[in-house]
Structures are given as C-alpha cells and as structure tokens.
Design a protein around this motif. Structure first.
Motif: not given
Length: 423
Positions: A380-404
């Motif tokens: 809603e604030l303009g950022l895409l992050v997904e969740t992971s873990g067996p119960e989706s308990e982890v916020v996961k960050l995978l930005p592009p390697l080219t991110v500034s």
C-alpha cells in the motif's frame, strides 16, 4: 435504486484459482525499469521482490535489452532445442572464461529445460544414475521445486500435499541450527549412515541450499557446509548445491557456496542466469559424472537462444572485474544496519531475528501473521516484499543487485513504516 457491482476482471473469471502473487499485490502492472514497477493507473512500486530472484540485474536492464533487441532484429535463432547456435556458443565461452576458469571450477554444462525444477530433476536423475542408488537426502525447510522429484526433497507440507501421490526416495535431515545449537552437527545423519538397522538406504546424493529462501532465509554457516561436503566425500555421496535462487551473485560471490570454499559435485542454476528474466536453467557437474547417453534427458525448450544472449551480456557486463560482488556485499551491510535498527526499535518480543547475506534478507516475526500484514502494508505504501518460511512468518527482501543506495534507503524506510503501522 439498483447498484451494479463492478465487473470481475478476466483474471478472476478466466485464470485458475492457483494464482498467488496477484492476490497479495492487487494491481495490474504495465511497465518496469530498474528497481521500479508501474501499474496501469500510474502508481509506482519499488521492487524488493525482483521476480523471486529472477531479476538480479533489474527490470529491462538497458545493457541486456540492447543485446536482445540487436539479436532479434537480425533474425537470430529463437528456438533451437540443443542444436549448435552462435548464441549458445557465445554463452558457453563467456560462462567458461568469466566464471569457471577464474574459480578453477571443472564443470560440464547441461541445459535441462527452462525452469529451476527442470535443473533439479536432472541433477537428481544424474546422481541416481551415477551411484546406482535411489535415496536422496535433503534438509528441513528445503524448497527445490514443484515437480514430483523436486517435491520429494522439499520440506513444505502444503507444497508436498499438492503432489497427490506419495513422494518417495527422499529423506530429510536437520538443516544448520535446526536444534538451536543444542545438537552436534550431523550427529543424527552420521548415526543413521553407520547403523545397519537405521532403515536409511545409502543415499546417492545430498541436496542443499546454502541459504534457504522459501524456507525462511535460513543461512548455513560456511563451517557447516564444509562439514557436509566432507561427510559426502567420506560416505560416497554426491553433493548437490541448489543455487537457483541464491546463485548469480545474490549472496555476493557469483556462486553462493564460494564463501565456504567447497566444490559441489553438481550445481543447479536458474532464475537470474538468463539475466533478463527469461526462462533458462543449467545443471553443472564434474566431468567424471557426465555419463548421459545422447538424448537420455532432454526437453523442447532447453535451447532458449535469446536467454543465451542476455546471459552472456550479463556476465560480460557485471562479472568480468569483481565489482558486482563488492557492491552487493556493501549493499548488504546497508540492509543489515537498517533491519537491525527496526529490530532494536520493536524489541525481541515482536521480531525474532533478522538474517541474511549479500542482498537476501529476512525478518522473522513472533506473531507469524504479522509478516503478511507488513507485506500488505508495504504494498500500500509502494514497496513489493514477499513472505517466506513454513508459516509465512518471515518478510523476505530480494532487491535487484543493481539497486542504488538511495533506492535501498527508500525501500527500507517504507519497510520500517510498514512494521511500525502494523504493530
């Protein structure tokens, strides 16, 4: 007065219920550039998802796009099965000269099909063929793909249940720190191998992720990986490293196992190996394992020539001088500092831990449902992050390697706000 409800979209009326990411991010995306996505209504989203790790060089990377356009415009081969093409030759030569030779890696290269699970299936099949055994050992919370062989070495109960049939010839063992440091590494595994009454058939191979992405950003220590490699050597088991999400520079070095100083027998690559987000996968293995008969493992779409073009361009542009690794590690320190600040702000009762390496990071919440709430608020604030873990308990960050650095700061500020606003 009759109120006509809004018409259902074609996604809802025609597309299968199996769709998932579009439920978390209810927007219709129209274009993308670098670290940003834009929907058809003009909203901008900073992308810390990067195609689940398939877009390490960002969206529509201009260097890769130019190479691709030039190739298409000259009517270069698109579909080639495993025929010899100039695009495949250029990729193989670049892969050897930029990656394999400088690292003294002896691997042969196999093109098993377009996806990660194709690479895993070929690795498992080859290991069984070489050793003449059926059993494969995997690890708790592993994820290796959605086809049957890959699911048999995947830990997630929900994904395994989708198979609809028994998943056989796979045995799970505890991943690094599964018992919070209270059990000696590989104690259980070694005991089962030694005990003739354990019921464990001698495995053909062990398959492992150096960092479990879908499993919750569980980071294996280099010493644990070295001990695993030693165990495999002593017990005549092949070591397969699944580098589909953590390879191609995600953890810093091109291959995620480099930090541990090991040379796996077999390595699987996909996701960002194509550079531009196009389907491509590789199975790498030591030359003495190359006992395939011609055509014994094949696939119609294993020769994606446009992906060969962008893959070679990515290796030339980003991996010839060592700068990408240094940049990724520096960006990783920036992420770690910001996540540690969020952890300090909210305390250990709310956030269990932050963990990662390079540009893959996770934040685990004590209230397991909160990770999903944070991801939703971040969108809603303009950022895409997904969740992971067996119960989706982890916020996961995978930005592009080219991110500034500025883009990283922007996204991390949004994430901090999303955590704050879901407290």
């Amino acid at each position: 007065m009759t109120i006509t409800p809004p018409a259902l979209s074609v996604f809802e009326t025609l597309e299968s219920e199996v769709r998932s990411y579009c439920r978390s991010w209810p927007a219709v995306f129209d274009r993308a550039q670098g670290s940003y996505l834009y929907d058809e209504d003009g909203h901008t989203y900073l992308d810390f998802f990067a195609g689940a790790g398939a877009l390490n060089y960002g969206h529509n990377n201009p260097v890769l796009k130019r190479a691709l356009i030039d190739y298409i415009e000259r009517d270069g081969i698109t579909h080639g099965l495993d025929m010899g093409t100039t695009a495949k030759r250029a990729f193989l030569e670049t892969f050897q000269n930029v990656l394999l030779r400088p690292r003294d890696l002896p691997y042969k290269v196999m093109f098993p099909g377009p996806t990660g699970t194709n690479a895993v299936e070929s690795a498992l099949k080859l290991a069984r063929k070489v050793k003449g055994r059926e059993s494969i050992v995997s690890f708790t919370n592993a994820f290796h793909g959605m086809s049957l062989g890959s699911l048999a070495v995947t830990g997630n109960a929900f994904k395994r249940a989708g198979a609809g049939i028994p998943l056989v010839h796979g045995t799970p063992m505890p991943f690094d720190n599964y018992f919070d440091g209270t059990v000696q590494d590989f104690l259980w595994f070694e005991r089962l191998l030694e005990d003739q009454g354990s019921g464990l058939n001698t495995p053909a191979a062990v398959i492992v992720e150096t960092i479990q992405g879908e499993g919750g950003i569980n980071v294996a220590r280099p010493e644990w990986l070295r001990a695993l490699a030693d165990l495999c050597k002593r017990r005549d088991m092949l070591l397969i490293v699944d580098d589909i999400q953590m390879g191609c520079g995600r953890t810093g070095p091109f291959f995620s196992f480099e930090e541990a100083g090991i040379t796996p027998d077999i390595v699987t690559l996909s996701k960002s190996i194509g550079g531009y987000g196009m389907p491509m996968s590789l199975c790498l293995f030591k030359p003495e394992l190359d006992i395939w008969e011609p055509g014994e493992h094949n696939g119609t779409f294993r020769g994606n020539n446009p992906a060969f073009v962008t893959a070679a361009a990515a290796l030339d542009a980003y991996w010839s001088d060592g700068q990408m690794e240094k940049q990724t590690l520096a960006r990783g320190e920036q992420v770690e500092q910001a996540l540690t600040a969020i952890l300090d702000e909210h305390g250990g009762e709310a956030i269990v831990s932050v963990r990662g390496r390079g540009l893959v990071w996770g934040m685990e919440f004590a209230d397991k449902s909160r990770a999903g709430a944070v991801s939703k608020r971040a969108f809603e604030l303009g950022l895409l992050v997904e969740t992971s873990g067996p119960e989706s308990e982890v916020v996961k960050l995978l930005p592009p390697l080219t991110v500034s650095p500025d883009e990283l700061d922007e996204g991390l500020r949004i994430l901090a706000r999303a955590v704050r606003e879901t407290a």
